[in-house]
Design a protein around this motif. Sequence first.
Motif, PDB file in Angstrom:
ATOM      1  N   GLU A   1       2.971   8.226  52.210  1.00  0.00           N
ATOM      2  CA  GLU A   1       2.154   7.441  53.134  1.00  0.00           C
ATOM      3  C   GLU A   1       0.674   7.791  52.981  1.00  0.00           C
ATOM      4  O   GLU A   1      -0.199   6.922  53.015  1.00  0.00           O
ATOM      5  CB  GLU A   1       2.606   7.688  54.569  1.00  0.00           C
ATOM      6  N   GLU A   2       0.369   9.076  52.825  1.00  0.00           N
ATOM      7  CA  GLU A   2      -1.021   9.489  52.679  1.00  0.00           C
ATOM      8  C   GLU A   2      -1.612   8.967  51.377  1.00  0.00           C
ATOM      9  O   GLU A   2      -2.769   8.520  51.344  1.00  0.00           O
ATOM     10  CB  GLU A   2      -1.099  11.020  52.727  1.00  0.00           C
ATOM     11  N   ARG A   3      -0.844   9.004  50.302  1.00  0.00           N
ATOM     12  CA  ARG A   3      -1.318   8.470  49.028  1.00  0.00           C
ATOM     13  C   ARG A   3      -1.602   6.977  49.144  1.00  0.00           C
ATOM     14  O   ARG A   3      -2.628   6.478  48.650  1.00  0.00           O
ATOM     15  CB  ARG A   3      -0.278   8.730  47.940  1.00  0.00           C
ATOM     16  N   ALA A   4      -0.693   6.251  49.805  1.00  0.00           N
ATOM     17  CA  ALA A   4      -0.900   4.815  49.962  1.00  0.00           C
ATOM     18  C   ALA A   4      -2.120   4.531  50.833  1.00  0.00           C
ATOM     19  O   ALA A   4      -2.888   3.592  50.563  1.00  0.00           O
ATOM     20  CB  ALA A   4       0.355   4.175  50.560  1.00  0.00           C
ATOM     21  N   ARG A   5      -2.305   5.331  51.896  1.00  0.00           N
ATOM     22  CA  ARG A   5      -3.461   5.109  52.768  1.00  0.00           C
ATOM     23  C   ARG A   5      -4.764   5.357  52.022  1.00  0.00           C
ATOM     24  O   ARG A   5      -5.727   4.585  52.147  1.00  0.00           O
ATOM     25  CB  ARG A   5      -3.376   6.036  53.984  1.00  0.00           C
TER      26      ARG A   5
ATOM     27  N   GLU B   1      -7.759   1.712  37.944  1.00  0.00           N
ATOM     28  CA  GLU B   1      -6.820   2.559  37.221  1.00  0.00           C
ATOM     29  C   GLU B   1      -6.447   3.795  38.034  1.00  0.00           C
ATOM     30  O   GLU B   1      -5.284   4.220  38.055  1.00  0.00           O
ATOM     31  CB  GLU B   1      -7.426   2.979  35.874  1.00  0.00           C
ATOM     32  N   LEU B   2      -7.444   4.384  38.705  1.00  0.00           N
ATOM     33  CA  LEU B   2      -7.150   5.544  39.543  1.00  0.00           C
ATOM     34  C   LEU B   2      -6.228   5.176  40.702  1.00  0.00           C
ATOM     35  O   LEU B   2      -5.315   5.944  41.065  1.00  0.00           O
ATOM     36  CB  LEU B   2      -8.455   6.146  40.082  1.00  0.00           C
ATOM     37  N   LEU B   3      -6.451   4.004  41.278  1.00  0.00           N
ATOM     38  CA  LEU B   3      -5.590   3.571  42.381  1.00  0.00           C
ATOM     39  C   LEU B   3      -4.175   3.320  41.892  1.00  0.00           C
ATOM     40  O   LEU B   3      -3.198   3.601  42.590  1.00  0.00           O
ATOM     41  CB  LEU B   3      -6.165   2.308  43.032  1.00  0.00           C
ATOM     42  N   THR B   4      -4.064   2.765  40.673  1.00  0.00           N
ATOM     43  CA  THR B   4      -2.735   2.555  40.108  1.00  0.00           C
ATOM     44  C   THR B   4      -2.014   3.878  39.919  1.00  0.00           C
ATOM     45  O   THR B   4      -0.820   4.015  40.224  1.00  0.00           O
ATOM     46  CB  THR B   4      -2.835   1.816  38.766  1.00  0.00           C
ATOM     47  N   ALA B   5      -2.752   4.885  39.417  1.00  0.00           N
ATOM     48  CA  ALA B   5      -2.150   6.210  39.251  1.00  0.00           C
ATOM     49  C   ALA B   5      -1.783   6.829  40.602  1.00  0.00           C
ATOM     50  O   ALA B   5      -0.760   7.503  40.737  1.00  0.00           O
ATOM     51  CB  ALA B   5      -3.107   7.128  38.503  1.00  0.00           C
ATOM     52  N   LEU B   6      -2.632   6.582  41.603  1.00  0.00           N
ATOM     53  CA  LEU B   6      -2.366   7.134  42.921  1.00  0.00           C
ATOM     54  C   LEU B   6      -1.130   6.509  43.546  1.00  0.00           C
ATOM     55  O   LEU B   6      -0.386   7.148  44.285  1.00  0.00           O
ATOM     56  CB  LEU B   6      -3.581   6.927  43.838  1.00  0.00           C
TER      57      LEU B   6
ATOM     58  N   GLY C   1       7.069   4.507  66.467  1.00  0.00           N
ATOM     59  CA  GLY C   1       6.200   5.579  66.015  1.00  0.00           C
ATOM     60  C   GLY C   1       5.591   5.277  64.667  1.00  0.00           C
ATOM     61  O   GLY C   1       5.702   4.172  64.111  1.00  0.00           O
ATOM     62  N   GLN C   2       4.963   6.301  64.094  1.00  0.00           N
ATOM     63  CA  GLN C   2       4.275   6.142  62.828  1.00  0.00           C
ATOM     64  C   GLN C   2       5.226   5.722  61.715  1.00  0.00           C
ATOM     65  O   GLN C   2       4.865   4.948  60.830  1.00  0.00           O
ATOM     66  CB  GLN C   2       3.577   7.462  62.463  1.00  0.00           C
ATOM     67  N   GLY C   3       6.449   6.241  61.760  1.00  0.00           N
ATOM     68  CA  GLY C   3       7.402   5.931  60.705  1.00  0.00           C
ATOM     69  C   GLY C   3       7.753   4.464  60.642  1.00  0.00           C
ATOM     70  O   GLY C   3       7.725   3.846  59.571  1.00  0.00           O
ATOM     71  N   ILE C   4       8.102   3.868  61.801  1.00  0.00           N
ATOM     72  CA  ILE C   4       8.472   2.450  61.812  1.00  0.00           C
ATOM     73  C   ILE C   4       7.263   1.580  61.507  1.00  0.00           C
ATOM     74  O   ILE C   4       7.368   0.567  60.794  1.00  0.00           O
ATOM     75  CB  ILE C   4       9.109   2.082  63.170  1.00  0.00           C
ATOM     76  N   ARG C   5       6.087   1.959  62.009  1.00  0.00           N
ATOM     77  CA  ARG C   5       4.885   1.186  61.663  1.00  0.00           C
ATOM     78  C   ARG C   5       4.616   1.249  60.167  1.00  0.00           C
ATOM     79  O   ARG C   5       4.182   0.261  59.563  1.00  0.00           O
ATOM     80  CB  ARG C   5       3.687   1.724  62.451  1.00  0.00           C
ATOM     81  N   GLY C   6       4.872   2.401  59.563  1.00  0.00           N
ATOM     82  CA  GLY C   6       4.714   2.494  58.115  1.00  0.00           C
ATOM     83  C   GLY C   6       5.692   1.596  57.385  1.00  0.00           C
ATOM     84  O   GLY C   6       5.332   0.963  56.372  1.00  0.00           O
ATOM     85  N   MET C   7       6.934   1.522  57.863  1.00  0.00           N
ATOM     86  CA  MET C   7       7.905   0.620  57.247  1.00  0.00           C
ATOM     87  C   MET C   7       7.450  -0.829  57.355  1.00  0.00           C
ATOM     88  O   MET C   7       7.542  -1.607  56.392  1.00  0.00           O
ATOM     89  CB  MET C   7       9.277   0.790  57.913  1.00  0.00           C
TER      90      MET C   7
END
Length: 360
Positions: free
Chosen positions: A164-168, A222-227, A321-327
């Motif tokens: 989740e942190e990487r995606a954010r 490219e960096l975002l793709t790697a992330l 919570g954060q988990g369902i919002r992330g889903m």
Amino acid sequence: MRHVREVLLVVGVTAVLVLLTVWEGRGYPRAGLPLLIGSSLCVSLPLLLRRTLPLTAAVLSAVVGLGGLGFLPSWPGMLVTMGTFCAAVYHRERGPAVVLTASGCWVLVSAVIAGSPVQVFTITDLVVMGVAPVTTGYAMRLHRERVDQTLRVRRAEADRVLAEERARLARDVHDSVGHHLTAIRMQATATRRALDGTPPIADRALGTIADLSRSALDEVRELLTALRDVPAGVGSAGLDRLAARLSGADRRIAVRRSGPATPLPPAVDHTAFRVVQEALTNAARHSTATAIDVTLHRERDRLVVTVVDDGPAVDRPHLEGQGIRGMRERVRLVGGTLTVGPDGPRGWRVRAELPTGRTT
């Protein structure tokens, strides 16, 4: 080092048996010491097999212990046999029924050899010497499995939080840096067109700005793709390993697949894995579910992911919570829909419909 510890264990147990017998006998005859030491060593040697062949070790110790009852008065060799039966249940993968049966037979035979009447005393022996060690070993095994399962759930939660942190971070960089670089390039290109015919040095400078901004934008992408790259196993193919990690003695997780076995788009494959991961983590943390069914049904233009458990239908803290919002965010990014809620009078259901594009 481990082999040294095992040998020291056998030697220590043998010494304790000899000392207890001599102390209990108050002047044990020297002529009987070789038999005492040999019997104590033989009843302790099966401890070396308690990890690899737990039931065999217990039976061997029981046989030696029964043999020593008729020759060695006041000999506490039965204590070692009780310990091996306890270890047998702890280290043996299968249920305790076979070990309990063997332990009970050992107690009854020992009572016959000792000449005890089959009355209250024998029943007490059966409970204390036969049932108690097996029960203790099984309780220790359940505790170990629960601890292992808790660690697996924590690792899965840490993986989810990291993803989740990487995606954010990827979204934030794309929205801010990408936007500014695109604006710089557009402004430089527009200025070159507006100032057509200006000195070549100005035109080259504006061209350099446009080229550098375009190169920087490509590097950021490219960096975002790697992330955003999905680690190995973080896809629908890795769900079986995920279910195995989160399963335990008091929780069964089954993964079923249906429909065409055609490859999924990477984004959909990743989203399906994360949805199942979050649903299983929530079920493990916030419910008392004992059975969880994960279903992936592939249709012509979509993938339907369903996670159903048999836990309480309403007792779920932090429902949004954060988990369902992330889903929901993950499913929305691939154009899908997510529904989360009770599944009838008992149970909880997470259902995600993820578009995959029309296939032939």
